[in-house]
Design a protein around this motif. Structure first.
Motif, mmCIF file in Angstrom:
data_model
loop_
_atom_site.group_PDB
_atom_site.id
_atom_site.type_symbol
_atom_site.label_atom_id
_atom_site.label_comp_id
_atom_site.label_asym_id
_atom_site.label_seq_id
_atom_site.Cartn_x
_atom_site.Cartn_y
_atom_site.Cartn_z
ATOM 1 N N ILE A 193 58.571 6.889 48.897
ATOM 2 C CA ILE A 193 58.611 6.723 47.631
ATOM 3 C C ILE A 193 59.584 7.616 46.965
ATOM 4 C CG2 ILE A 193 55.107 7.719 47.727
ATOM 5 C CD1 ILE A 193 55.881 10.326 47.903
ATOM 6 N N THR A 194 60.293 7.627 46.146
ATOM 7 C CA THR A 194 60.829 8.167 45.338
ATOM 8 C C THR A 194 61.248 9.565 45.379
ATOM 9 O OG1 THR A 194 60.139 7.234 42.800
ATOM 10 C CG2 THR A 194 60.824 5.893 44.079
ATOM 11 N N GLY A 195 60.047 10.545 44.746
ATOM 12 C CA GLY A 195 60.134 11.539 44.729
ATOM 13 C C GLY A 195 58.391 12.358 44.779
ATOM 14 N N ARG A 196 58.194 13.647 44.651
ATOM 15 C CA ARG A 196 57.203 14.348 45.062
ATOM 16 C C ARG A 196 56.489 14.229 43.452
ATOM 17 N NH1 ARG A 196 53.625 17.422 47.808
ATOM 18 N NH2 ARG A 196 52.994 18.724 46.656
ATOM 19 N N LYS A 197 56.954 13.872 42.580
ATOM 20 C CA LYS A 197 56.133 13.713 41.050
ATOM 21 C C LYS A 197 55.676 13.029 40.994
ATOM 22 C CE LYS A 197 55.947 14.671 36.554
ATOM 23 N NZ LYS A 197 55.155 16.667 36.164
ATOM 24 N N ILE A 198 55.652 11.869 41.434
ATOM 25 C CA ILE A 198 54.632 9.607 42.063
ATOM 26 C C ILE A 198 53.459 10.904 42.373
ATOM 27 C CG2 ILE A 198 53.963 8.079 43.351
ATOM 28 C CD1 ILE A 198 57.314 7.760 43.338
ATOM 29 N N LEU A 199 53.029 11.949 43.297
ATOM 30 C CA LEU A 199 52.135 11.866 44.032
ATOM 31 C C LEU A 199 51.576 12.792 43.602
ATOM 32 C CD1 LEU A 199 53.055 12.888 47.626
ATOM 33 C CD2 LEU A 199 52.449 11.021 46.649
ATOM 34 N N GLU A 200 52.399 13.909 41.572
ATOM 35 C CA GLU A 200 51.567 14.487 41.648
ATOM 36 C C GLU A 200 50.959 13.792 40.077
ATOM 37 O OE1 GLU A 200 54.725 17.174 40.420
ATOM 38 O OE2 GLU A 200 54.492 18.234 42.215
ATOM 39 N N LEU A 201 51.957 12.877 39.449
ATOM 40 C CA LEU A 201 51.381 12.274 38.825
ATOM 41 C C LEU A 201 49.700 11.111 39.347
ATOM 42 C CD1 LEU A 201 54.520 10.804 37.107
ATOM 43 C CD2 LEU A 201 52.897 12.747 36.430
ATOM 44 N N LYS A 202 50.154 10.871 40.910
ATOM 45 C CA LYS A 202 48.966 10.226 40.701
ATOM 46 C C LYS A 202 47.429 11.161 41.382
ATOM 47 C CE LYS A 202 47.344 6.191 42.938
ATOM 48 N NZ LYS A 202 46.953 4.917 42.091
ATOM 49 N N MET A 203 48.059 12.281 41.303
ATOM 50 C CA MET A 203 46.928 12.954 41.855
ATOM 51 C C MET A 203 45.777 13.766 40.413
ATOM 52 S SD MET A 203 45.336 14.958 43.195
ATOM 53 C CE MET A 203 44.787 15.803 44.924
ATOM 54 N N ASP A 204 47.050 13.566 38.792
ATOM 55 C CA ASP A 204 46.339 13.977 37.842
ATOM 56 C C ASP A 204 45.224 12.541 37.729
ATOM 57 O OD1 ASP A 204 47.616 16.469 37.607
ATOM 58 O OD2 ASP A 204 49.270 14.847 37.333
ATOM 59 N N GLU A 205 45.739 11.110 37.890
ATOM 60 C CA GLU A 205 44.770 9.991 37.665
ATOM 61 C C GLU A 205 44.311 10.057 38.723
ATOM 62 O OE1 GLU A 205 45.235 5.279 38.457
ATOM 63 O OE2 GLU A 205 47.258 6.527 38.894
ATOM 64 N N MET A 206 43.672 10.564 39.634
ATOM 65 C CA MET A 206 42.329 10.538 40.654
ATOM 66 C C MET A 206 41.858 11.009 39.694
ATOM 67 S SD MET A 206 42.889 8.648 42.535
ATOM 68 C CE MET A 206 43.181 7.021 41.400
ATOM 69 N N LYS A 207 42.286 12.560 39.793
ATOM 70 C CA LYS A 207 41.085 13.892 38.932
ATOM 71 C C LYS A 207 40.645 13.564 37.759
ATOM 72 C CE LYS A 207 43.901 18.273 40.791
ATOM 73 N NZ LYS A 207 44.719 19.426 39.938
ATOM 74 N N ARG A 208 41.899 13.081 37.247
ATOM 75 C CA ARG A 208 41.100 11.908 35.540
ATOM 76 C C ARG A 208 39.595 11.036 36.266
ATOM 77 N NH1 ARG A 208 46.126 12.081 33.583
ATOM 78 N NH2 ARG A 208 46.138 9.737 34.850
ATOM 79 N N LYS A 209 40.132 10.119 36.949
ATOM 80 C CA LYS A 209 39.143 9.037 37.105
ATOM 81 C C LYS A 209 37.748 9.523 37.603
ATOM 82 C CE LYS A 209 38.863 4.798 39.484
ATOM 83 N NZ LYS A 209 40.837 3.321 40.806
ATOM 84 N N PHE A 210 37.576 10.727 39.114
ATOM 85 C CA PHE A 210 36.553 10.733 39.522
ATOM 86 C C PHE A 210 36.127 12.199 39.429
ATOM 87 C CE2 PHE A 210 38.788 8.287 42.606
ATOM 88 C CZ PHE A 210 37.992 6.969 42.544
ATOM 89 N N GLN A 211 36.406 12.574 37.621
ATOM 90 C CA GLN A 211 35.243 13.888 36.654
ATOM 91 C C GLN A 211 34.470 13.706 36.830
ATOM 92 O OE1 GLN A 211 37.249 14.799 33.181
ATOM 93 N NE2 GLN A 211 36.901 12.694 32.550
ATOM 94 N N GLN A 212 33.697 12.871 37.362
ATOM 95 C CA GLN A 212 32.585 13.465 37.214
ATOM 96 C C GLN A 212 32.169 12.055 38.601
ATOM 97 O OE1 GLN A 212 31.181 13.850 34.961
ATOM 98 N NE2 GLN A 212 32.417 14.214 33.477
#
Length: 212
Positions: A143-162
């Motif tokens: 991966i090119t940086g930690r930011k990728i992981l943080e953005l992916k985590m935000d995406e998963m939080k939205r996807k599985f918030q319910q």
């Protein structure tokens, strides 16, 4: 840097045949409970050694999540380097190092995937953040940086918030089925106590003392 004078004299305890449990699982439990009582940091942390298809060894630390007479279970991404190694060569080794007790345990055996139901049972017991983390990281990939992981985590939080977080199809457990387990206790003058449980053809265990 010369480290030849850096040494510790191990005097804490000893190990003899009379004090050994009849099976390695019982002996492991005895020592593991003592490690917990002594508040050893991460007593379930273990080194996992694998060998790739082209014969290259690799070593990393994983966490033991549960064990019984059938073996020792850890969880990982099934696309990781360790999983690819196990796919081509299931022979692995585990090592627990508890310096506070001057002890180590080495386990040699074969790793195999556990069933989906068993994986799901453990996955549902994980904290919510750890469940999401299993979806985020494509383990061992560049991966090119930690930011990728943080953005992916935000995406998963939205996807599985319910509702519940489902188990990723690419994630699960391995059970290391032991064929040999060695218990090592540090002793003075490097005359350490080593006892090896070796699996016999009838599934009993033979116990032998090894020279240090």
């Amino acid at each position: 840097m010369d480290l030849s004078a850096l040494r510790e004299e191990y005097t804490r305890d000893g190990l003899n045949s009379d004090s050994l449990a009849p099976t390695p699982t019982l002996q492991f439990t005895k020592w593991f409970e003592q490690a917990q009582t002594m508040q050893i940091a991460e007593p379930n942390a273990m080194s996992l050694a694998t060998v790739s298809a082209d014969g290259q060894p690799s070593l990393r630390t994983v966490l033991l999540k549960y064990y019984d007479d059938k073996g020792f279970v850890f969880f990982t991404n099934y696309t990781s380097n360790k999983a690819q190694h196990i796919e081509s060569n299931p022979n692995v080794a585990l090592m627990f190092l508890w310096l506070g007790l001057e002890r180590q345990i080495v386990i040699r055996g074969q790793a195999e995937k556990i069933g989906k139901a068993e994986t799901m049972k453990y996955f549902l017991s994980r904290p919510h953040g750890s469940q999401l983390g299993a979806w985020v990281s494509h383990q061992s990939s560049v991966i090119t940086g930690r930011k990728i992981l943080e953005l992916k985590m935000d995406e998963m939080k939205r996807k599985f918030q319910q509702g519940e977080v489902p188990v990723p199809s690419f994630w699960g457990g391995y059970r290391v089925k032991p064929e040999q387990i060695e218990f090592w206790q540090g002793r003075p003058s490097r005359l350490h106590d080593r006892f090896c449980y070796q699996k016999a053809d009838n599934n009993d265990w033979n116990i032998e003392r090894l020279a240090p």
